[in-house]
Design an enzyme around this catalytic site. Sequence first.
Site, short mmCIF file in Angstrom:
data_model
loop_
_atom_site.label_atom_id
_atom_site.label_comp_id
_atom_site.label_asym_id
_atom_site.label_seq_id
_atom_site.Cartn_x
_atom_site.Cartn_y
_atom_site.Cartn_z
N LYS A 107 0.87 -1.18 0.00
CA LYS A 107 0.00 0.00 0.00
C LYS A 107 0.90 1.23 0.00
CE LYS A 107 -4.45 0.63 2.27
NZ LYS A 107 -5.10 0.64 3.59
O1 G3P Z 1 -7.59 1.49 5.07
C1 G3P Z 1 -7.89 2.78 4.66
C2 G3P Z 1 -9.27 3.24 5.05
O2 G3P Z 1 -10.21 2.24 4.82
C3 G3P Z 1 -9.34 3.83 6.42
O3 G3P Z 1 -10.65 4.12 6.80
O4 G3P Z 1 -12.27 4.76 8.54
O5 G3P Z 1 -9.84 5.33 8.85
O6 G3P Z 1 -11.21 6.53 7.17
P1 G3P Z 1 -11.01 5.25 7.89
#
Ligand code: G3P
Length: 226
Positions: free
Chosen positions: A86
Amino acid sequence: MKFFLDTADLGEIEKAASWGVLAGVTTNPTLYARTGGKLADFHNHIKRICEIVDGPVSAESVAMTRDEIVRDARELAALAPNVVVKIPTMIEGLAATRTLAKEGIPVNMTLCFTVPQAIMAARAGARYISPFVGRFDDISEDGLEQLSQVVAAINNYNFSENTVRGEQVEIIAASVRSAHHVTQAALMGADIATVPFGTLKKCVQHPLTDRGLDAFMKDWEKVQNA
Ligand code: G3P
């Protein structure tokens, strides 16, 4: 649409993997920090996830220059055949992605918020692109509308000339916070939704399913006592 689990928690991954719907896992530095994991254990932790999950497992590079990202990515990719590296959407990340794609190392380009970012990620050779939904909602913008624009724009073009291992770029709806996000991501044609454990569980549930099940159980009791 495929379901990925957005977590680094081994317990959650083991449970979701046993449900028969899990196609992959995405982690990020915040999710790993949440497990209480130490830097020295990070590679082993990713290896463990790769053993549990029969599908792509995203492990994030925290390097900031192209050379460091490439070095980091090669180490991560060597951990298991299903590791996807990533990399944040930024100039150094795009340059590193180009190099890695040529080596056949799959990249998930993360922190993607706009159509130009997504197209550049695809042009650089990213195997996956992760537009974020919930973080737009956090700042009172429409994350689903932004996701739909990315899906439409990517689908306008054929990125087959820069695929990794012969596989076409796929869009991962990320920063997913609700079953509604999942529904809309599926309707607009996102290839994958990466979903936190609690939200994935909610996606299985519906009050009418519970009510119907309850009625079936009660009626079956009557049959047994008849
Ligand atoms: O993995 C990246 C993303 O899905 C993170 O989500 O909830 O931290 O905005 P969030």
